[in-house]
Motif scaffolding. Structure first.
Motif, mmCIF file in Angstrom:
data_model
loop_
_atom_site.group_PDB
_atom_site.id
_atom_site.type_symbol
_atom_site.label_atom_id
_atom_site.label_comp_id
_atom_site.label_asym_id
_atom_site.label_seq_id
_atom_site.Cartn_x
_atom_site.Cartn_y
_atom_site.Cartn_z
ATOM 1 N N GLN A 62 0.832 -1.204 0.000
ATOM 2 C CA GLN A 62 0.000 0.000 0.000
ATOM 3 C C GLN A 62 0.869 1.259 0.000
ATOM 4 O OE1 GLN A 62 -2.207 -1.042 3.561
ATOM 5 N NE2 GLN A 62 -4.097 -1.358 2.384
ATOM 6 N N TRP A 63 1.904 1.215 0.807
ATOM 7 C CA TRP A 63 2.796 2.375 0.874
ATOM 8 C C TRP A 63 3.543 2.560 -0.443
ATOM 9 C CZ3 TRP A 63 8.319 2.815 2.825
ATOM 10 C CH2 TRP A 63 8.665 4.152 3.047
ATOM 11 N N ALA A 64 3.936 1.453 -1.050
ATOM 12 C CA ALA A 64 4.664 1.524 -2.324
ATOM 13 C C ALA A 64 3.831 2.207 -3.404
ATOM 14 C CB ALA A 64 5.086 0.133 -2.774
ATOM 15 N N LYS A 65 2.515 2.044 -3.378
ATOM 16 C CA LYS A 65 1.655 2.721 -4.354
ATOM 17 C C LYS A 65 1.759 4.242 -4.192
ATOM 18 C CE LYS A 65 -1.730 -0.986 -4.999
ATOM 19 N NZ LYS A 65 -3.148 -1.386 -4.850
ATOM 20 N N ARG A 123 3.590 7.012 -6.928
ATOM 21 C CA ARG A 123 3.024 8.273 -7.415
ATOM 22 C C ARG A 123 3.991 9.427 -7.157
ATOM 23 N NH1 ARG A 123 -3.015 10.722 -5.978
ATOM 24 N NH2 ARG A 123 -3.115 12.160 -7.745
ATOM 25 N N TYR A 124 4.592 9.415 -5.982
ATOM 26 C CA TYR A 124 5.518 10.498 -5.633
ATOM 27 C C TYR A 124 6.758 10.478 -6.523
ATOM 28 C CZ TYR A 124 9.080 13.126 -3.151
ATOM 29 O OH TYR A 124 10.092 14.008 -2.841
ATOM 30 N N TYR A 125 7.404 9.325 -6.632
ATOM 31 C CA TYR A 125 8.649 9.268 -7.399
ATOM 32 C C TYR A 125 8.405 9.422 -8.899
ATOM 33 C CZ TYR A 125 11.334 8.081 -3.251
ATOM 34 O OH TYR A 125 11.951 8.127 -2.035
ATOM 35 N N SER A 126 7.266 8.981 -9.383
ATOM 36 C CA SER A 126 6.934 9.198 -10.799
ATOM 37 C C SER A 126 6.802 10.691 -11.087
ATOM 38 C CB SER A 126 5.635 8.487 -11.170
ATOM 39 O OG SER A 126 5.786 7.089 -11.131
ATOM 40 N N TRP A 184 13.792 14.574 -14.394
ATOM 41 C CA TRP A 184 14.502 13.626 -15.234
ATOM 42 C C TRP A 184 15.898 13.299 -14.658
ATOM 43 C CZ3 TRP A 184 12.890 10.940 -19.597
ATOM 44 C CH2 TRP A 184 11.580 11.211 -20.002
ATOM 45 N N PRO A 185 15.937 12.799 -13.436
ATOM 46 C CA PRO A 185 17.242 12.505 -12.824
ATOM 47 C C PRO A 185 17.893 11.271 -13.436
ATOM 48 C CG PRO A 185 15.463 11.770 -11.395
ATOM 49 C CD PRO A 185 14.819 12.496 -12.542
ATOM 50 N N ASP A 186 19.189 11.175 -13.227
ATOM 51 C CA ASP A 186 19.939 9.990 -13.648
ATOM 52 C C ASP A 186 19.919 8.900 -12.580
ATOM 53 O OD1 ASP A 186 21.393 10.853 -16.278
ATOM 54 O OD2 ASP A 186 21.586 12.548 -14.919
ATOM 55 N N LEU A 187 19.660 9.294 -11.340
ATOM 56 C CA LEU A 187 19.616 8.337 -10.233
ATOM 57 C C LEU A 187 18.801 8.933 -9.099
ATOM 58 C CD1 LEU A 187 20.747 5.643 -8.948
ATOM 59 C CD2 LEU A 187 22.557 7.074 -7.958
ATOM 60 N N ILE A 188 18.029 8.060 -8.428
ATOM 61 C CA ILE A 188 17.336 8.434 -7.193
ATOM 62 C C ILE A 188 17.884 7.550 -6.075
ATOM 63 C CG2 ILE A 188 15.132 8.542 -5.965
ATOM 64 C CD1 ILE A 188 13.757 8.888 -8.702
ATOM 65 N N VAL A 189 18.267 8.176 -4.975
ATOM 66 C CA VAL A 189 18.774 7.455 -3.807
ATOM 67 C C VAL A 189 17.776 7.644 -2.666
ATOM 68 C CG1 VAL A 189 20.662 7.231 -2.148
ATOM 69 C CG2 VAL A 189 21.159 7.818 -4.533
ATOM 70 N N VAL A 190 17.431 6.563 -1.998
ATOM 71 C CA VAL A 190 16.438 6.611 -0.922
ATOM 72 C C VAL A 190 17.115 6.354 0.414
ATOM 73 C CG1 VAL A 190 14.310 5.625 -0.013
ATOM 74 C CG2 VAL A 190 14.623 5.838 -2.483
ATOM 75 N N GLY A 191 17.068 7.365 1.291
ATOM 76 C CA GLY A 191 17.639 7.247 2.618
ATOM 77 C C GLY A 191 16.564 7.323 3.686
ATOM 78 N N PRO A 207 11.626 -2.761 -4.641
ATOM 79 C CA PRO A 207 11.331 -3.623 -5.802
ATOM 80 C C PRO A 207 9.894 -3.489 -6.318
ATOM 81 C CG PRO A 207 12.533 -4.859 -4.127
ATOM 82 C CD PRO A 207 12.103 -3.573 -3.494
ATOM 83 N N LEU A 208 9.018 -2.881 -5.517
ATOM 84 C CA LEU A 208 7.623 -2.724 -5.934
ATOM 85 C C LEU A 208 7.410 -1.490 -6.809
ATOM 86 C CD1 LEU A 208 5.866 -3.547 -2.524
ATOM 87 C CD2 LEU A 208 6.372 -5.104 -4.420
ATOM 88 N N LEU A 209 8.444 -0.659 -6.940
ATOM 89 C CA LEU A 209 8.320 0.566 -7.723
ATOM 90 C C LEU A 209 8.693 0.314 -9.180
ATOM 91 C CD1 LEU A 209 9.937 3.129 -5.244
ATOM 92 C CD2 LEU A 209 7.537 2.425 -5.434
ATOM 93 N N ASP A 210 7.968 0.958 -10.076
ATOM 94 C CA ASP A 210 8.214 0.820 -11.517
ATOM 95 C C ASP A 210 8.543 2.199 -12.073
ATOM 96 O OD1 ASP A 210 8.367 0.022 -14.146
ATOM 97 O OD2 ASP A 210 6.193 -0.128 -14.430
ATOM 98 N N LEU A 211 9.838 2.498 -12.152
ATOM 99 C CA LEU A 211 10.306 3.803 -12.611
ATOM 100 C C LEU A 211 11.279 3.632 -13.757
ATOM 101 C CD1 LEU A 211 11.120 5.260 -9.068
ATOM 102 C CD2 LEU A 211 9.079 5.781 -10.431
ATOM 103 N N ARG A 212 11.425 4.656 -14.588
ATOM 104 C CA ARG A 212 12.452 4.584 -15.620
ATOM 105 C C ARG A 212 13.822 4.939 -15.042
ATOM 106 N NH1 ARG A 212 9.497 9.213 -17.162
ATOM 107 N NH2 ARG A 212 10.551 11.138 -16.523
ATOM 108 N N THR A 213 13.824 5.651 -13.904
ATOM 109 C CA THR A 213 15.063 6.073 -13.257
ATOM 110 C C THR A 213 15.555 4.989 -12.311
ATOM 111 O OG1 THR A 213 14.197 8.336 -13.263
ATOM 112 C CG2 THR A 213 16.127 7.900 -11.879
ATOM 113 N N PRO A 214 16.837 4.648 -12.339
ATOM 114 C CA PRO A 214 17.355 3.721 -11.324
ATOM 115 C C PRO A 214 17.129 4.305 -9.928
ATOM 116 C CG PRO A 214 18.960 4.045 -13.086
ATOM 117 C CD PRO A 214 17.867 5.047 -13.315
ATOM 118 N N ILE A 215 16.664 3.476 -9.002
ATOM 119 C CA ILE A 215 16.412 3.914 -7.629
ATOM 120 C C ILE A 215 17.063 2.920 -6.681
ATOM 121 C CG2 ILE A 215 14.113 2.835 -7.605
ATOM 122 C CD1 ILE A 215 13.225 5.187 -5.761
ATOM 123 N N VAL A 216 17.906 3.406 -5.781
ATOM 124 C CA VAL A 216 18.710 2.529 -4.929
ATOM 125 C C VAL A 216 18.672 3.036 -3.491
ATOM 126 C CG1 VAL A 216 20.260 1.944 -6.833
ATOM 127 C CG2 VAL A 216 20.841 3.853 -5.315
#
Length: 259
Positions: free
Chosen positions: A191-194, A198-201, A208-215, A227-236
């Motif tokens: 539920q939270w991933a949904k 929306r936020y990261y999309s 149009w970032p080259d990378l998103i880092v989540v802290g 792993p539940l997120l579907d983005l074109r940007t790499p997210i780590v």
């Protein structure tokens, strides 16, 4: 001018991370991006007014043998413009409009750099962590009580972005997508991933970032939601965890000294 040069970047600096519940500090090896001594932590005084916080910062630093020429960087949970705190998150409202750099410089008897806490963490991830060596635009977000953000472009920090306050669907994004919202509303990871989707999309469509880092603390459980997120940007996930603020503050202070 001919025959002049900028001072060399120091090998070591000290970072201080001021939060709503704790004030932490450690000396940092600026080549490795690592602590050179055990971190010291004291509780943030309540109420966290300028007059109450400054002596505790001085007390934390007193635990280290810091030479007068060692740069000191301090993070603060606020928008910081030229040393002035313009907002106040989880600290006393009397910080709004305060000259934080002058306050801490007076308390410590030395010049300091004051920087937004998410900016410090993001800069550290770009310099030493998950975004090291990444060219172009890097967005670092911290998921916690709110959503902190840092924007780094080719290694240069663009300060005070406040991307957690984007309006999405008529709501301040962090009210719906911060980790505190997950806990408060007892959301499942799916539920939270949904909400994060929306936020990261929205974020990637704006920047149009080259990378998103989540802290943030929840990044320790990144395998449950990234792993539940579907983005074109790499997210780590962030690499430096809770050390990032101290390391980033120290590194930014040293960069100012070395210019």
């Amino acid at each position: 001018m001919p025959g002049t040069s900028s001072p060399a970047r120091p090998a070591r600096a000290l970072g201080v991370d001021i939060g709503g519940s704790g004030i932490k500090a450690a000396p940092v090896d600026l080549a490795a991006g690592e602590f050179t001594a055990e971190r010291v932590r004291l509780a943030t005084p309540q109420p966290a007014t300028p007059a109450a916080v400054a002596p505790v910062v001085a007390e934390v630093l007193a635990g280290f043998d810091v030479a007068p020429d060692v740069p000191v960087g301090i993070t603060f949970p606020a928008v910081v413009q030229h040393g002035i705190t313009r907002t106040a998150a989880n600290v006393d409202p009397s910080w709004i409009g305060a000259d934080a750099e002058a306050l801490f410089s007076d308390a410590l008897g030395r010049p300091v750099l004051v920087v937004n806490d998410a900016d410090a963490a993001g800069y550290a991830e770009a310099a030493f962590g998950a975004a090291k060596g990444v060219k172009g635009v890097v967005v670092v977000t911290t998921l916690g009580t709110g959503i902190g953000s840092a924007l780094v472009v080719d290694g240069t920090l663009v300060p005070n972005t406040e991307l957690g306050h984007l309006e999405i669907g008529g709501h301040d994004a962090e009210k719906k997508a911060a980790d505190s919202a997950r806990e408060r509303q007892d959301l499942s990871w799916a539920q939270w991933a949904k909400r994060l989707q929306r936020y990261y999309s929205h974020l990637e469509n704006l920047l149009w970032p080259d990378l998103i880092v989540v802290g943030g603390g929840v990044s320790k459980k990144h395998e449950k939601f990234l792993p539940l997120l579907d983005l074109r940007t790499p997210i780590v996930p962030a690499a430096l965890r809770n050390d990032a603020g101290i390391i980033g503050a120290a590194s930014l202070a040293a960069s100012r000294t070395g210019r």
